[in-house]
Design an enzyme around this catalytic site. Structure first.
Site, short mmCIF file in Angstrom:
data_model
loop_
_atom_site.label_atom_id
_atom_site.label_comp_id
_atom_site.label_asym_id
_atom_site.label_seq_id
_atom_site.Cartn_x
_atom_site.Cartn_y
_atom_site.Cartn_z
CB CYS A 2 -0.34 0.28 1.14
SG CYS A 2 -1.77 -0.76 1.30
N GLY A 28 0.15 -0.12 -5.57
CA GLY A 28 -1.65 -0.46 -4.86
C GLY A 28 -2.48 -0.32 -6.08
CG ASN A 102 2.72 0.41 3.43
OD1 ASN A 102 4.08 0.83 3.12
ND2 ASN A 102 2.78 -0.85 3.44
N GLY A 103 1.44 -1.81 5.55
CA GLY A 103 2.23 -2.75 6.63
C GLY A 103 1.21 -3.59 6.95
CB CYS A 238 10.88 -5.20 3.56
SG CYS A 238 10.31 -5.52 1.91
CE1 TYR A 244 7.34 -6.19 -9.58
CE2 TYR A 244 6.15 -5.78 -7.32
CZ TYR A 244 6.01 -5.82 -8.75
OH TYR A 244 4.74 -5.95 -8.78
P1 AMP Z 1 5.51 -15.10 -10.36
O1 AMP Z 1 5.25 -15.60 -12.20
O2 AMP Z 1 4.57 -15.51 -9.99
O3 AMP Z 1 6.40 -15.52 -10.55
O4 AMP Z 1 6.07 -13.90 -11.21
C1 AMP Z 1 6.82 -13.51 -10.99
C2 AMP Z 1 6.78 -12.19 -11.53
O5 AMP Z 1 5.91 -10.90 -10.45
C3 AMP Z 1 8.44 -10.84 -11.69
O6 AMP Z 1 8.31 -10.82 -13.03
C4 AMP Z 1 8.43 -10.64 -10.40
O7 AMP Z 1 8.79 -8.85 -11.31
C5 AMP Z 1 6.59 -10.21 -10.42
N1 AMP Z 1 6.41 -9.31 -8.94
C6 AMP Z 1 6.73 -10.45 -8.16
N2 AMP Z 1 6.89 -10.42 -6.24
C7 AMP Z 1 5.84 -9.63 -6.85
C8 AMP Z 1 4.68 -8.85 -6.23
N3 AMP Z 1 4.44 -9.42 -4.42
N4 AMP Z 1 3.73 -7.70 -6.66
C9 AMP Z 1 3.35 -8.18 -7.66
N5 AMP Z 1 4.52 -8.25 -8.67
C10 AMP Z 1 5.44 -9.40 -8.11
#
Ligand code: AMP
Length: 462
Positions: A2, A28, A102-103, A238, A244
């Site tokens: 968030c 978000g 947020n959290g 974190c 990311y």
């Molecule tokens: P997956 O298909 O589940 O392996 O998703 C991996 C992809 O999702 C990567 O390209 C990451 O950049 C992205 N990603 C990783 N963690 C998150 C997250 N918490 N929320 C949204 N995207 C994510």
């Protein structure tokens, strides 16, 4: 996942907050909300969807006043519906108060059960509401005392922005400092934001972070600092914000996110070199790491995948059906770059593996001779309970599969991840990661989990 924003003492508070929230949209996309105070009255506007969809000129005009707080939501606790959209507004014996969080609190379920047993009636399914009920029950006379009493009982991750009807804006970070929260100055007004990228947009000056365990109150006379508790020793910011989540143009934990990601890519090239003709990122989040990998390896960087900017973060869509469909909607390969080439693809993380599998297939379809996948973080083996949306442990491919098995599943020619030490060195701390939470990569949870989280972990079929 968030974002929170606040502005105190500005004639166009709601308009500025709208802009600040716009810069936090990546945190978000489920709902957006604003609360402004004028003449002892808090007014609220919340809507599902993006900031630009949730607010137009008319909606903002309904939020007069010189202070406002805003919230961008992706649900990590509570369901996806309007009643859970923040900031919440509550009336209690201390007046009216609004809160944006947020959290994720890890003991919210236990506290809620206790509060309900003693007569509290909850309006939402969000963990944040627990804080307000605890404040309402506190015997301390003023808002600082009530807030402090409430926060002493909650456990977990919280960066909070609060606004009272007598125009106090309050910023808080939990003693571990899991989530970011920064203070800025815009002429005579103070601003709060999850990330500094909002300050750049509104041309505010970055002053400092709110410290772990600190409560900062902004009122007519200026800003005062108070404490919930001493910072955890060490705090646990974190690391996934760097990997990311945060925007690369932000400073988080006083460090450039872009540079940290670039260094992750450089380290990855040192740890996992491979012969190739071209390095391509999975845009957008993989771009700085791919640049780092390319610089370190000397292999040219190209944009071999193009991202459509008209779809949101696909992972962020709560429904599985949309997410699966989403990868193709979002990314497409550039044949002239990958055709006949040995392609090194750099992404920041691999969670379920479904995205990578589709990307490898897409690149081969566009003529890639070899596809080598490089991930600029360690394998994601554990879910986050402190506010990043990760699937359950059973769905995390690295929880139950070796790197070789994952490589076979995503059908790439080789797969390598950055080591934990490499990631920590890249974010500028010691190789053992002092000062950071990296539970999603280690299972080492720095704040004791609640019963429902432990049940979820134990149930995981891995
Ligand atoms: P997956 O298909 O589940 O392996 O998703 C991996 C992809 O999702 C990567 O390209 C990451 O950049 C992205 N990603 C990783 N963690 C998150 C997250 N918490 N929320 C949204 N995207 C994510």
């Amino acid at each position: 996942m968030c974002g929170v924003f606040g502005i105190h003492g500005h004639d166009e508070a709601a308009n500025i907050a709208y802009l600040g929230m716009h810069a936090l949209q990546h945190r978000g996309q489920e709902s957006a909300g604003l609360v402004a105070v004028e003449g002892n009255k808090l007014r609220q506007q919340v809507a599902m969807g993006l900031v630009s969809d949730a607010f137009n000129r008319d909606a903002l005009a309904k939020l007069p006043g010189t202070s406002a707080i805003g919230h961008i939501r992706y649900s990590t606790a509570g369901t996806s519906e309007l009643r859970n959209a923040q900031p919440f507004v509550f009336e209690y014996s201390g007046g009216a108060i609004s809160i944006a969080h947020n959290g994720n609190l890890v003991n919210a379920t236990e506290l809620r059960a206790e509060l309900e047993a003693s007569g509290s009636i909850f309006q939402t399914s969000s963990d944040t509401e627990v804080i307000v009920h605890l404040m309402a029950k506190a015997r301390e006379p003023d808002v600082l005392g009530k807030l402090n009493a409430a926060l002493k009982r909650v456990r977990g991750a919280y960066s909070l922005c609060l606004l009272t009807n007598d125009e106090k804006m309050i910023g808080v970070r939990d003693p571990n400092g899991f989530r970011p929260l920064v203070i800025g100055r815009l002429k005579d007004s103070y601003v709060l934001s999850s990330e500094t990228c909002s300050f750049d947009l509104i041309e505010a000056e970055f002053i400092r972070e709110i410290e772990p365990g600190e409560i900062v109150i902004f009122e007519k006379g200026g800003m005062t600092s108070h404490r919930i508790a001493a910072p955890a020793e060490p705090p646990t910011f974190c690391v996934f914000e760097h990997v990311y989540f945060a925007r690369p143009d932000s400073l988080v934990n006083s460090k450039s996110v872009y540079r940290a990601r670039e260094r992750m890519g450089q380290k990855l090239a040192q740890e996992a070199p491979i012969d190739g003709d071209v390095v391509i990122p999975v845009p957008d989040s993989g771009v700085p790491a791919a640049i780092g990998y390319s610089k370190e390896s000397g292999i040219p960087f190209e944009m071999g995948l193009i991202r459509s900017h008209y779809v949101g973060r696909t992972f962020i869509e709560p429904q599985d059906s949309i997410r699966h469909f989403g990868v193709r909607l979002k990314l497409s390969p550039v044949r002239s770059i990958v055709d006949g080439k040995r392609v090194i693809v750099v992404d920041d993380s691999l969670v379920r593996g479904t995205t990578s599998r589709k990307i490898v297939k897409m690149l081969r379809g566009a003529g890639a001779r070899e596809v080598h996948l490089r991930i600029s973080a360690p394998p994601t083996t554990h879910p986050c309970f402190y506010g990043i949306n990760t699937p359950t442990r059973s769905e995390l491919v690295a929880a139950s599969h070796s790197v070789e098995e994952i490589g076979r599943y995503v059908t790439c020619d080789s797969l390598a991840y950055l080591s934990h030490e490499g990631m920590m060195t890249a974010v500028g701390t010691s190789p053992n990661g002092a000062g950071f939470c990296s539970a999603c990569f280690t299972g080492d949870y720095p704040v004791a989990l609640g019963t429902s989280d432990l049940v979820q972990l134990r149930r995981a079929r891995v």
